[in-house]
Design an enzyme around this catalytic site. Structure first.
Site, PDB file in Angstrom:
ATOM      1  CB  ALA A 117      50.174  82.691 -10.805  1.00 50.90           C
ATOM      2  CD  GLN A 118      53.198  77.463 -13.700  1.00 50.42           C
ATOM      3  OE1 GLN A 118      53.761  76.383 -13.573  1.00 50.42           O
ATOM      4  NE2 GLN A 118      52.887  77.965 -14.882  1.00 50.42           N
ATOM      5  NE  ARG A 119      53.908  85.059  -9.412  1.00 48.21           N
ATOM      6  CZ  ARG A 119      53.224  85.392 -10.495  1.00 48.21           C
ATOM      7  NH1 ARG A 119      53.237  84.573 -11.549  1.00 48.21           N
ATOM      8  NH2 ARG A 119      52.523  86.510 -10.550  1.00 48.21           N
ATOM      9  CE1 TYR A 120      52.277  84.882  -5.629  1.00 45.66           C
ATOM     10  CE2 TYR A 120      50.803  84.842  -7.537  1.00 45.66           C
ATOM     11  CZ  TYR A 120      51.765  85.488  -6.775  1.00 45.66           C
ATOM     12  OH  TYR A 120      52.211  86.732  -7.142  1.00 45.66           O
ATOM     13  CB  THR A 121      48.740  76.703  -6.425  1.00 49.86           C
ATOM     14  OG1 THR A 121      49.343  76.440  -7.697  1.00 49.86           O
ATOM     15  CG2 THR A 121      47.702  77.811  -6.584  1.00 49.86           C
TER      16      THR A 121
END
Length: 822
Positions: A117-121
Site C-alpha cells: 500500500a502507498q502508505r508503506y512505500t
C-alpha cells in the site's frame, strides 16, 4: 405542467455527442502517450509533481501517499489508485527499460505480486527522470491551467531523450490501443542522430544502429522481418522466446533452465500452466518444476526424465506456454492532438522537431535573460563612470521617485536601470567591483552574440541536440539485454514436438498402412525394402516396407500419375499384430486410384537424386527429387499420362545407374538412366521401350551386373537370369527376349531385379497367395521358359508378386501365408 429547468433532447443525438466527448477525452487525455515525450498525462503529472515537491535523486525518498495525494490534488483528479499504480510501474525494472521512479519498499514482482500500500512505500525521481524535466523552467514547453485553474501544468515535458521508444508504451483507449516496445537508449540515440545527419535514411539503414526492441526482461527476438515491417508501417508482430539452456546433471539426466522470460510474462502463471499440462498428460517427460529465482536473477528449472528428450519437451513448452509469445506492434501515439499510427521514422522525426523547439525556446529564454542582465549592468557602468554626479542627484532629491526621474533624464537610463542604480550598495563603488561588473558585462555580450548565432543557424541547433544526446548516452546507456536471432523463425511445426527416431512404414497389398518401431523388425538401412508383413489378413501381404525417420518425407505415387507426401510421424503407429489404417484415410485418393510406389526422401538426400518413372505404355521420365519439395495436401501431378496410360513404377536413382524394363510379351530393354534427360515435374516423358502392338510394360527395376533378373508369368512359371545376359543398349529399342512365351506358361506377369536370397510373395487374381524362397527357382538363360513356381487353379492367373527379406520367426512373429498347390 413542464418544469422550465428540464430540456427535451433527442436520446440518439445526445448519446452520440456524449460518447464522442468521452472517447476523445480517454484517447487524448488518458490512454495514449504523446509522441514527443512518450508519456500519458498521468505519468507526466507524476514526474512534474515529484519535481515540484523536490523529490529528486539527491534528496531522501518521500512517502508514496504524499506524492500521490499531491498529484491528485493539483493535477490528476481521477483517484489515487490509478496514480499509484502508474508510479509503481515506473519503478519496476521488469516493466520499464529505464526506470523513471526510484522506489523504496515493496513495489511488486514479475510474478504478479502487487506492490505494498502507498502508505508503506517511498519514492523519488530516478536520475534519468531528471533528463525528462531538464530546462522545464526555461519556457521550453507550454503550460496550461489545471482542472480547477488554480495551478499550471506542462502540456509536454522537454524529454531530453526519446522516451517513447526507450521505454515504450501500452494503453487501451476507446476503439484503439497502443503497444510500443522499449528500446536500448544508446541505440535509439544513435538512430536519432542518424536521421539528423541523413534525412534520406531508410528503415533498413536505421536498423543498422537500432536493430530492434530491447526488453527489460531480456529474452530472444526470433527473426528480423517482423521488426522491419513494424518499423516501416507502425504495425507488425515479432516472436519472443525465453532464453534457455539444457544442463546435464551428475547423474546424466537433463534439465531445462530458463534464465529470461518474454516481456510482461508472469513466470508464476507459466509454472502453474506447465504443472497443469503435465497433469493432463499433454506434455510428458517432466518430473519437476522449480522456481529458483533470487536477487541474483531468474532461474526457472524444469527437470526431465532420463529417457525423455529435453529438446522435444522444450519445443512443446514453447508452443503450449508463454515461454514463447508474440509481441504485436501498434505504434499509436498523439501527434498534434490527433491519434496516429506512426512508423519508426515518423516517431524519430517528431522527437527531433520537439527537441529543436525545446532548444530554440531555451536559447531564446537564455538570450532574453542575458539581455535583461546586460541592460542592468550597462546602467551600473554608466553610474560608476559618473559616480559623483549620481551621488549629487540622489542627495539632492527628496524622494526615490524624484531621484529616479532625474537619473533617467540626466543619463538617458531606463526605469529598470535607474532602479538598479538606486538599489546598488555603496561597496560596489570600489574599483574592484567596477572591474567585476565590466567583466560580467563583456561576458554577457559574448553570450548574447552566441545565442543569437544559434537562433540564426539551424545547424547549430541540431549540433546542440546531438551533443546533449551524447551526454545522456554517456551517463545512462547500457548493454542490450534482448538478443536478436538472425533469420526469420516460423511457428513451431508438429515435427519440432516429436522426437526423431527410426521407424518402419508398411503398406499392404490391400492398402493398409502403419508405422512401427524399428525394433519390431530386423535392422535395415534406411530406405530399404522387404521384411515380411504381420498383422494382415490371410489374403493380404506387405507389398511396400520402407525404413525411414519420423521426420523424413515419404512420397506416395499412384497409378494415375499423382504424388502425395506425408512425414513419417503423420502415419499412425500400430503394433506389429495390427493390420493398420486404410491409406485412403490419409491420402485423398480417387475410387480407382491405388498406390504403386512409396519412396523415402531423406532430409540429407544428395542433390543428384532423381526419380525414374515408367508407364504401362513404355513412357519413361527422369525428374529431380527437388521438384517434389512442396506438395499440396490433395496431391500433385507427378507426370502427364496419355491414352489411358498408367504409372507402373517409380525408382529412386542416384548417380550412374542402369534401368531394365520388361514387357508382357517377354521382352526387356536395358539402358543407362543418363539416356533420359532430366525433365520437369509436369513433363510427359519420352519413349523408353518401343512396344509391339498389344504389348505393355509389366515391370521396371534398377540393375547392376551383380543382380539377377526375376520374371514370373501369368500361369505360374518363373526363372532367375544373371544380369550380364542383358547388355546395356540405347533407350527406345524393341528389346531383347527375356522369356520364351508360350500358351503353356502364359504372358509375363512382372519383371524385377533380385539378389537371390530373398523370399518371394505371389498372389493370384483369386486371392490365393504363396511364399517361397528364391533359391527354389532355377537360374536359367535369358530366352528360356523357366520352371513351375506355383500351380494354379483353372482359369486363375498371377497378378502381382514382390520380394521380402528372409527373417527368423522370433524376430518378426508368425508368418501369414496361404499356400497354393505344390
Amino acid at each position: 405542467m413542464q418544469d422550465k429547468n428540464l430540456v427535451n433532447v433527442n436520446l440518439t443525438k445526445e448519446m452520440k455527442a456524449s460518447f464522442i466527448d468521452y472517447a476523445m477525452s480517454v484517447i487524448v487525455a488518458r490512454a495514449l502517450p504523446d509522441v514527443r515525450d512518450g508519456l500519458k498525462p498521468v505519468h507526466r503529472r507524476i514526474l512534474y509533481g515529484m519535481n515540484e515537491l523536490g523529490v529528486t535523486p539527491d534528496k531522501p525518498h518521500k512517502k508514496s501517499a504524499r506524492i500521490t495525494g499531491d498529484v491528485m490534488g493539483k493535477y490528476h483528479p481521477h483517484g489515487d489508485s490509478s496514480i499509484y499504480e502508474a508510479m509503481v510501474r515506473m519503478a519496476q525494472w521488469w516493466s520499464y527499460r529505464y526506470m523513471l521512479v526510484d522506489g523504496h519498499g515493496n513495489f511488486g514482482s514479475m510474478d504478479g505480486d502487487s506492490a505494498a500500500a502507498q502508505r508503506y512505500t517511498e519514492a523519488r525521481m530516478s536520475k534519468i527522470a531528471l533528463e525528462m524535466l531538464r530546462d522545464i523552467n526555461k519556457n521550453t514547453v507550454d503550460f496550461v491551467d489545471n482542472y480547477d485553474a488554480n495551478e499550471r501544468e506542462p502540456l509536454v515535458l522537454p524529454a531530453r531523450f526519446p522516451n517513447l521508444l526507450v521505454n515504450g508504451a501500452t494503453g487501451i483507449a476507446v476503439g484503439m490501443a497502443t503497444n510500443i516496445p522499449p528500446h536500448n537508449l544508446g541505440e535509439t540515440i544513435d538512430a536519432v542522430k542518424l536521421v539528423m545527419d541523413n534525412p534520406e535514411v531508410t528503415t533498413k539503414d536505421l536498423m543498422e544502429v537500432l536493430p530492434g526492441p530491447d526488453f527489460p526482461t531480456g529474452a530472444l527476438v526470433m527473426g528480423k522481418s517482423g521488426i522491419h515491417k513494424a518499423y516501416e508501417t507502425g504495425k507488425g508482430s515479432i516472436v519472443l522466446r525465453s532464453r534457455t539452456e539444457i544442463e546435464t546433471t551428475k547423474t546424466g539426466r537433463e534439465r531445462i533452465v530458463v534464465t529470461e522470460f518474454p516481456y510482461m510474462v508472469n513466470k508464476t502463471k507459466v509454472h502453474e500452466h506447465i504443472v497443469r499440462l503435465v497433469q493432463e498428460k499433454r506434455i510428458e517427460g517432466i518430473t519437476a518444476v522449480r522456481d529458483e529465482s533470487n536477487r541474483e536473477g531468474v532461474r526457472f528449472v524444469i527437470e526431465v526424465k532420463r529417457d525423455a528428450s529435453a529438446n522435444v519437451i522444450l519445443n512443446n513448452l514453447f508452443k503450449m506456454t508463454q515461454m514463447q509469445t508474440n509481441f504485436g506492434f501498434n505504434m499509436l501515439a498523439i501527434q498534434n492532438g490527433i491519434p496516429k499510427i506512426l512508423s519508426l521514422r515518423q516517431i524519430l522525426d517528431a522527437y527531433i522537431e520537439h527537441q529543436k523547439e525545446v532548444v530554440v525556446r531555451r536559447t531564446r529564454f537564455d538570450k532574453e535573460k542575458a539581455e535583461a542582465r546586460a541592460h542592468i549592468l550597462e546602467g551600473l557602468l554608466i553610474a560608476l563612470d559618473h559616480i559623483d554626479e549620481v551621488i549629487r542627484i540622489i542627495r539632492a532629491s527628496e524622494t526615490d521617485a524624484e531621484a529616479q526621474a532625474e537619473l533617467m533624464s540626466k543619463f538617458k537610463l531606463s526605469e529598470r536601470q535607474s532602479q538598479a542604480i538606486l538599489d546598488m550598495r555603496l561597496r560596489r563603488l570600489t574599483g574592484l567591483e567596477r572591474d567585476k561588473i565590466q567583466s560580467e558585462y563583456d561576458d554577457l555580450l559574448a553570450l548574447i552574440a552566441d545565442l543569437a548565432d544559434i537562433l540564426a543557424k539551424p545547424e547549430r541547433v541540431s549540433q546542440i541536440i546531438k551533443d546533449e544526446l551524447d551526454e545522456v548516452k554517456r551517463k545512462f546507456s547500457d548493454k542490450r539485454r534482448t538478443e536478436l536471432m538472425i533469420g526469420q523463425v516460423l511457428s513451431l511445426e508438429d515435427e519440432d514436438l516429436i522426437e526423431e527416431s527410426d521407424v518402419l512404414i508398411t503398406l499392404s497389398n490391400r492398402g493398409y498402412i502403419k508405422r512401427l518401431d524399428q525394433d519390431e523388425f530386423t535392422a535395415q538401412k534406411r530406405g530399404g525394402r522387404g521384411v515380411q508383413g504381420t498383422g494382415v489378413k490371410d489374403d493380404d501381404f506387405v507389398r511396400e516396407l520402407v525404413s525411414t525417420s519420423t521426420h523424413d518425407h515419404l512420397l506416395f505415387f499412384t497409378n494415375k500419375g499423382r504424388v502425395y507426401r506425408l512425414k513419417g510421424y503423420e502415419i499412425p503407429e500400430y503394433g506389429r499384430t495390427a493390420k493398420g489404417l486404410p491409406v485412403v484415410n490419409l491420402l485423398k485418393l480417387d475410387e480407382d486410384e491405388s498406390i504403386q510406389t512409396v519412396i523415402n526422401v531423406e532430409s540429407d538426400r544428395s542433390d543428384d537424386a532423381y526419380l525414374f518413372f515408367t508407364t504401362r505404355h513404355g513412357i519413361v521420365k527422369r525428374t529431380s527429387v527437388k521438384e517434389f519439395a512442396n506438395i499440396r495436401q490433395n496431391g500433385l501431378k507427378a507426370l502427364n499420362l496419355k491414352d489411358e496410360d498408367e504409372l507402373i513404377n517409380v525408382l529412386l536413382a542416384e548417380g550412374d545407374m542402369d534401368i531394365i524394363i520388361g514387357t508382357k510379351f517377354g521382352y526387356a530393354v536395358r539402358f543407362n538412366q543418363s539416356a533420359v534427360r532430366g525433365m520437369s515435374r509436369i513433363a510427359t516423358g519420352v519413349k523408353g521401350v518401343n512396344l509391339r502392338e498389344g504389348d505393355t510394360v509389366v515391370g521396371a527395376s534398377l540393375i547392376t551386373d551383380q543382380d539377377e533378373v526375376l520374371i514370373i508369368t501369368e500361369k505360374g512359371y518363373g526363372k532367375r537370369t544373371v544380369a550380364t545376359e542383358y547388355p546395356t543398349k540405347g533407350r527406345g529399342g524393341k528389346g531383347m527376349q527375356t522369356a520364351k512365351i508360350t500358351e503353356k506358361n502364359g504372358l509375363l506377369a512382372g519383371l524385377m531385379t533380385v539378389q537371390g536370397d530373398e523370399d518371394l510373395m505371389i498372389i493370384t487374381d483369386t486371392g490365393v497367395m504363396i511364399r517361397t524362397n528364391l533359391a527354389n527357382i532355377s537360374q536359367t538363360g535369358r530366352a528360356t521358359m523357366g520352371v513351375k513356381v506355383m500351380r494354379l487353379d483353372q482359369d486363375a492367373q498371377i497378378v502381382t508378386f514382390t520380394t521380402v527379406a528372409v527373417a527368423e520367426k522370433e524376430e518378426v512373429g508368425t508368418e501369414n501365408e496361404t499356400e497354393g498347390e505344390a
